[in-house]
Design a protein around this motif. Structure first.
Motif, PDB file in Angstrom:
ATOM      1  N   LYS A   1       6.898  14.631   0.086  1.00  0.00           N
ATOM      2  CA  LYS A   1       7.380  13.941  -1.279  1.00  0.00           C
ATOM      3  C   LYS A   1       6.186  14.646  -2.294  1.00  0.00           C
ATOM      4  O   LYS A   1       6.965  15.198  -3.640  1.00  0.00           O
ATOM      5  CB  LYS A   1       7.207  12.637  -1.273  1.00  0.00           C
ATOM      6  CG  LYS A   1       8.269  11.844  -0.498  1.00  0.00           C
ATOM      7  CD  LYS A   1       7.980  10.280  -0.810  1.00  0.00           C
ATOM      8  CE  LYS A   1       8.985   9.527   0.105  1.00  0.00           C
ATOM      9  NZ  LYS A   1       8.850   8.274   0.090  1.00  0.00           N
ATOM     10  N   LEU A   2       5.042  15.060  -2.225  1.00  0.00           N
ATOM     11  CA  LEU A   2       4.241  15.652  -2.987  1.00  0.00           C
ATOM     12  C   LEU A   2       4.582  17.132  -3.272  1.00  0.00           C
ATOM     13  O   LEU A   2       4.773  17.672  -4.413  1.00  0.00           O
ATOM     14  CB  LEU A   2       2.772  15.621  -2.509  1.00  0.00           C
ATOM     15  CG  LEU A   2       1.732  16.147  -3.466  1.00  0.00           C
ATOM     16  CD1 LEU A   2       1.972  15.567  -4.702  1.00  0.00           C
ATOM     17  CD2 LEU A   2       0.406  15.890  -2.839  1.00  0.00           C
ATOM     18  N   GLN A   3       4.897  17.836  -2.024  1.00  0.00           N
ATOM     19  CA  GLN A   3       5.479  19.208  -1.867  1.00  0.00           C
ATOM     20  C   GLN A   3       6.739  19.393  -2.860  1.00  0.00           C
ATOM     21  O   GLN A   3       6.893  20.233  -3.928  1.00  0.00           O
ATOM     22  CB  GLN A   3       5.632  19.790  -0.641  1.00  0.00           C
ATOM     23  CG  GLN A   3       6.136  21.058  -0.728  1.00  0.00           C
ATOM     24  CD  GLN A   3       4.986  22.242  -1.375  1.00  0.00           C
ATOM     25  OE1 GLN A   3       3.753  21.875  -1.195  1.00  0.00           O
ATOM     26  NE2 GLN A   3       5.388  23.258  -2.115  1.00  0.00           N
ATOM     27  N   ARG A   4       7.602  18.325  -2.930  1.00  0.00           N
ATOM     28  CA  ARG A   4       8.854  18.403  -3.566  1.00  0.00           C
ATOM     29  C   ARG A   4       8.745  18.143  -5.122  1.00  0.00           C
ATOM     30  O   ARG A   4       9.234  18.720  -5.859  1.00  0.00           O
ATOM     31  CB  ARG A   4       9.931  17.363  -2.947  1.00  0.00           C
ATOM     32  CG  ARG A   4      10.488  17.848  -1.652  1.00  0.00           C
ATOM     33  CD  ARG A   4      11.873  16.809  -1.441  1.00  0.00           C
ATOM     34  NE  ARG A   4      10.980  15.644  -0.897  1.00  0.00           N
ATOM     35  CZ  ARG A   4      11.716  14.353  -0.710  1.00  0.00           C
ATOM     36  NH1 ARG A   4      13.068  14.406  -0.685  1.00  0.00           N
ATOM     37  NH2 ARG A   4      11.043  13.483  -0.422  1.00  0.00           N
ATOM     38  N   LEU A   5       7.791  17.026  -5.395  1.00  0.00           N
ATOM     39  CA  LEU A   5       7.436  17.158  -6.872  1.00  0.00           C
ATOM     40  C   LEU A   5       6.787  18.189  -7.393  1.00  0.00           C
ATOM     41  O   LEU A   5       7.034  18.712  -8.534  1.00  0.00           O
ATOM     42  CB  LEU A   5       6.492  15.784  -6.914  1.00  0.00           C
ATOM     43  CG  LEU A   5       5.960  15.637  -8.351  1.00  0.00           C
ATOM     44  CD1 LEU A   5       6.988  15.067  -9.259  1.00  0.00           C
ATOM     45  CD2 LEU A   5       4.924  14.393  -8.122  1.00  0.00           C
TER      46      LEU A   5
ATOM     47  N   GLU B   1       0.972  -1.173  -0.020  1.00  0.00           N
ATOM     48  CA  GLU B   1      -0.080  -0.033   0.080  1.00  0.00           C
ATOM     49  C   GLU B   1       0.892   1.265  -0.036  1.00  0.00           C
ATOM     50  O   GLU B   1       1.773   1.435   0.887  1.00  0.00           O
ATOM     51  CB  GLU B   1      -1.058   0.135   1.341  1.00  0.00           C
ATOM     52  CG  GLU B   1      -2.023   1.120   1.336  1.00  0.00           C
ATOM     53  CD  GLU B   1      -2.677   1.006   2.482  1.00  0.00           C
ATOM     54  OE1 GLU B   1      -3.059   2.115   3.178  1.00  0.00           O
ATOM     55  OE2 GLU B   1      -3.277  -0.001   2.803  1.00  0.00           O
ATOM     56  N   GLN B   2       0.610   2.110  -1.028  1.00  0.00           N
ATOM     57  CA  GLN B   2       1.522   3.238  -1.195  1.00  0.00           C
ATOM     58  C   GLN B   2       0.782   4.159  -0.648  1.00  0.00           C
ATOM     59  O   GLN B   2      -0.383   4.711  -0.779  1.00  0.00           O
ATOM     60  CB  GLN B   2       1.923   3.521  -2.536  1.00  0.00           C
ATOM     61  CG  GLN B   2       2.831   4.536  -2.638  1.00  0.00           C
ATOM     62  CD  GLN B   2       3.218   4.857  -3.949  1.00  0.00           C
ATOM     63  OE1 GLN B   2       2.646   4.345  -5.210  1.00  0.00           O
ATOM     64  NE2 GLN B   2       3.954   5.988  -4.357  1.00  0.00           N
ATOM     65  N   LYS B   3       1.628   5.035   0.457  1.00  0.00           N
ATOM     66  CA  LYS B   3       1.027   6.063   1.266  1.00  0.00           C
ATOM     67  C   LYS B   3       1.583   7.202   0.751  1.00  0.00           C
ATOM     68  O   LYS B   3       2.616   7.564   0.179  1.00  0.00           O
ATOM     69  CB  LYS B   3       1.289   5.864   2.829  1.00  0.00           C
ATOM     70  CG  LYS B   3       0.596   4.757   3.505  1.00  0.00           C
ATOM     71  CD  LYS B   3       1.128   4.537   5.030  1.00  0.00           C
ATOM     72  CE  LYS B   3       0.518   3.459   5.463  1.00  0.00           C
ATOM     73  NZ  LYS B   3       0.817   3.294   6.741  1.00  0.00           N
ATOM     74  N   LEU B   4       0.610   8.408   0.656  1.00  0.00           N
ATOM     75  CA  LEU B   4       1.175   9.679   0.154  1.00  0.00           C
ATOM     76  C   LEU B   4       1.675  10.408   1.164  1.00  0.00           C
ATOM     77  O   LEU B   4       1.197  10.706   2.294  1.00  0.00           O
ATOM     78  CB  LEU B   4      -0.264  10.296  -0.409  1.00  0.00           C
ATOM     79  CG  LEU B   4      -0.016  11.639  -1.199  1.00  0.00           C
ATOM     80  CD1 LEU B   4       0.819  11.589  -2.294  1.00  0.00           C
ATOM     81  CD2 LEU B   4      -1.507  12.420  -1.667  1.00  0.00           C
ATOM     82  N   ASP B   5       2.862  10.733   1.036  1.00  0.00           N
ATOM     83  CA  ASP B   5       3.711  11.606   1.804  1.00  0.00           C
ATOM     84  C   ASP B   5       3.704  13.103   1.336  1.00  0.00           C
ATOM     85  O   ASP B   5       4.041  13.389   0.162  1.00  0.00           O
ATOM     86  CB  ASP B   5       5.150  11.281   1.803  1.00  0.00           C
ATOM     87  CG  ASP B   5       5.798  11.828   2.943  1.00  0.00           C
ATOM     88  OD1 ASP B   5       5.454  12.746   3.561  1.00  0.00           O
ATOM     89  OD2 ASP B   5       7.351  11.420   2.811  1.00  0.00           O
ATOM     90  N   ALA B   6       3.061  13.872   2.110  1.00  0.00           N
ATOM     91  CA  ALA B   6       2.949  15.344   1.936  1.00  0.00           C
ATOM     92  C   ALA B   6       4.224  15.831   1.515  1.00  0.00           C
ATOM     93  O   ALA B   6       4.227  16.868   0.707  1.00  0.00           O
ATOM     94  CB  ALA B   6       2.212  16.165   2.961  1.00  0.00           C
TER      95      ALA B   6
END
Length: 76
Positions: free
Chosen positions: A63-67, A56-61
């Protein structure tokens, strides 16, 4: 040890399987057959049945911000 065999081999001899599991050949064969492996009596080889791995891939905030920052940088 069974998990290591499962991840390391696609086919393995009955003799090697018994050695790694610390069992006699009959017990090792019966054990892996219960786990869904397939035996070829002519060659004395076992075909490993790989287990499906569900992750299960959890969304890391962060990592999303860096993207988002990376994509923004590329666009400008």
């Amino acid at each position: 040890m069974f998990q290591l065999l499962l991840s390391a081999y696609s086919t393995i001899t009955i003799q090697d399987t018994a050695l790694f599991l610390g069992m006699n050949e009959d017990d090792a064969t019966n054990y892996v057959l219960q786990q869904g492996w397939v035996v070829d009596p002519a060659s004395q080889m076992l075909t490993v049945k790989k287990q499906t791995i569900v992750t299960e891939q959890k969304l890391d905030a962060t990592k999303l911000q860096r993207l988002i920052e990376y994509v923004f940088h590329l666009e400008h």
